[in-house]
Write an enzyme that holds these catalytic residues in place. Structure first.
Site, PDB file in Angstrom:
ATOM      1  N   ASP A  95      24.436   9.853  15.930  1.00  0.00           N
ATOM      2  CA  ASP A  95      24.578  10.531  14.644  1.00  0.00           C
ATOM      3  C   ASP A  95      23.480  11.524  14.306  1.00  0.00           C
ATOM      4  O   ASP A  95      23.752  12.680  13.991  1.00  0.00           O
ATOM      5  CB  ASP A  95      24.660   9.495  13.523  1.00  0.00           C
ATOM      6  CG  ASP A  95      25.761   8.477  13.744  1.00  0.00           C
ATOM      7  OD1 ASP A  95      26.213   8.304  14.875  1.00  0.00           O
ATOM      8  OD2 ASP A  95      26.153   7.834  12.757  1.00  0.00           O
ATOM      9  N   GLU A 143      20.809  -4.016  17.075  1.00  0.00           N
ATOM     10  CA  GLU A 143      21.581  -2.778  17.193  1.00  0.00           C
ATOM     11  C   GLU A 143      20.864  -1.801  18.125  1.00  0.00           C
ATOM     12  O   GLU A 143      21.472  -1.178  18.985  1.00  0.00           O
ATOM     13  CB  GLU A 143      21.748  -2.169  15.798  1.00  0.00           C
ATOM     14  CG  GLU A 143      22.618  -0.947  15.739  1.00  0.00           C
ATOM     15  CD  GLU A 143      22.775  -0.432  14.304  1.00  0.00           C
ATOM     16  OE1 GLU A 143      23.486   0.578  14.133  1.00  0.00           O
ATOM     17  OE2 GLU A 143      22.185  -1.027  13.363  1.00  0.00           O
TER      18      GLU A 143
END
Length: 446
Positions: free
Chosen positions: A183, A412
């Site tokens: 992102d 993550e």
């Protein structure tokens, strides 16, 4: 002595922990990436999750992909989020009422239900489907799994190779920084710089409720993401009608499209066809990838900015992922392997692959895709090293992956130099790909 002999091995403990994460994150129809930060179904997450789930239950891995495909649009796109209607709108932003897929997306073929986003993520799905099939071919054939998913996945690739060939060079383009999956990578700073952010009073970030601000994209970047999505929605998500302010040919995205075209060829042969069309597409895409995105001097692939023109001068992990393409010229594959092992991408302390150049001006060891090491990209690089015969380096990366996944609680992502966990814990694709590397299958990708 008996107690010592009965003590579970570290690998057994790690496998049990990874399996528990996937069980806990299962909703009954799909697996969420995280119960807190990401409470819906994400596109490339589900593909990676299915790759790991096949070692626990091939049937559930099939269902993971089938549930995602239930949100596919009539134009072929697989949206990057399929929303869980049981979740309240304020559980995640942008929420279904922002995307308005069933209304704004209707001209482009969005389904009436389920609600989805309007953008996409990297096309790793056909590769995942083929690996899931191979885990239990008899069960796959009994359920007609490949016969059902092959035409859907072929339509997905058709969409990318027609409506998303925005540069006219035969590669698929991404039109939002969320689409390549990385992102807030510094690779997108240049293309984003001309995008005016949305008014911060018009939306409320839900990600900061469950993640630290220092780990997440900045408010300025987030405002730009919202602006791009709003403008795309205003055209009914029509790629031909949208004047894209952000349009990039991404190496990782197109490398996964090549790998998945090869997987579609394998599926076609299994179903009684020749697979020749998909094999040709894979070869043609490989040539275009090299021609348009390879940087010989840097020893990696660069993203191409289709708005400003030219290659983007940042080194990101996206430029290493094409190593998994079997048809790369030998010299390019060797240069990529050297870059993986070199000072820009071999993190001291963990041996993992950072998301951005360790020596780069924008490197940040904790902020999302601006430096932290991610486990899905490590898995892809590991596959690439194996594909081109760099087994010692692949084994080293595998050991580093498993050590840091376990130590971080299946984080993550992690600080690439210290291994400190960042973002969500008990993250599904970290757990799933841990299971896959524990299985350590030596069979090549298609």
């Amino acid at each position: 002595m008996t107690a010592v002999l009965e003590r579970p091995s570290p690998a057994h403990t790690l496998r049990r922990g990874a399996a528990r994460v996937l069980l806990d994150n299962w909703t009954g129809t799909a697996t969420v990436p995280s119960r807190t930060l990401y409470p819906h179904q994400w596109s490339w997450d589900s593909a990676f999750i299915a790759i790991g789930l096949r070692h626990l239950s091939a049937r559930r891995a099939q269902r993971e992909l089938e549930s995602l495909l239930a949100g596919q649009w009539a134009d072929g796109r697989i949206p990057h989020i399929v929303f869980n209607p049981a979740q309240p709108y304020d559980a995640y932003f942008p929420s279904p009422d922002f995307w308005q897929s069933s209304t704004a997306g209707r001209p482009s073929g969005a389904p009436a239900a389920p609600e989805t986003s309007g953008i996409v993520q990297p096309p790793v799905h056909a590769l995942a489907a083929w690996l899931v099939h191979r885990a239990d071919p008899a069960e796959s054939d009994r359920r007609g799994f490949l016969a059902r998913v092959h035409p859907r996945l072929a339509a997905w690739h058709d969409y990318l190779l027609t409506r998303r060939d925005l540069g006219g060079g035969g590669l698929a383009a991404v039109v939002h920084p969320w689409e390549p999956g990385m992102d807030n990578s510094p690779c997108w700073d240049g293309p984003l710089s001309s995008v005016g952010p949305a008014d911060p009073d018009t939306y409320l970030r839900a990600d900061l409720d469950h993640g630290q601000a220092a780990d997440r994209p900045t408010d300025l970047d987030y405002g730009r993401y919202v602006r791009l999505a709003t403008d795309y929605r205003a055209t009914g998500y029509d790629d031909r009608a949208t004047d894209h302010a952000f349009a990039v040919e991404d190496p990782c995205f197109n490398a996964l499209l090549i790998a998945s075209e090869r997987a579609l060829a394998a599926m076609s042969r299994h179903l009684g066809g020749s697979g020749a069309e998909h094999e040709k597409r894979a070869r043609d895409l490989t040539g275009r990838l090299v021609e348009r995105l390879w940087d010989e001097e840097a020893g990696l692939f660069r993203a191409r900015d289709l708005v400003a023109g030219g290659l983007i001068g940042e080194r990101g992990v996206t430029g290493l992922v094409p190593l998994l393409v079997p048809g790369l010229p030998t010299g390019i594959a060797r240069r990529l392997a050297d870059t993986v092992a070199g000072p820009h991408f071999r993190a001291p302390g963990t041996g993992l692959v950072p998301s951005y150049d360790l020596t780069g001006h924008a490197f940040d060891p904790q902020r999302y895709w601006r430096g932290p090491a991610w486990f899905n990209t490590a898995w892809l690089v590991h596959q690439g090293l194996r594909t081109h015969g760099h087994h010692a380096r692949a084994d080293e990366l595998r050991r580093s992956f498993l050590a840091e996944a376990g130590r971080s609680g299946f984080a993550e992502y992690v600080d690439p130099t210290t291994g400190t966990g960042r973002g969500a814990r008990n993250f599904s694709w970290t757990a799933a790909l841990t299971l896959d590397l524990l299985a350590h299958e030596e069979e090549p990708l298609p």
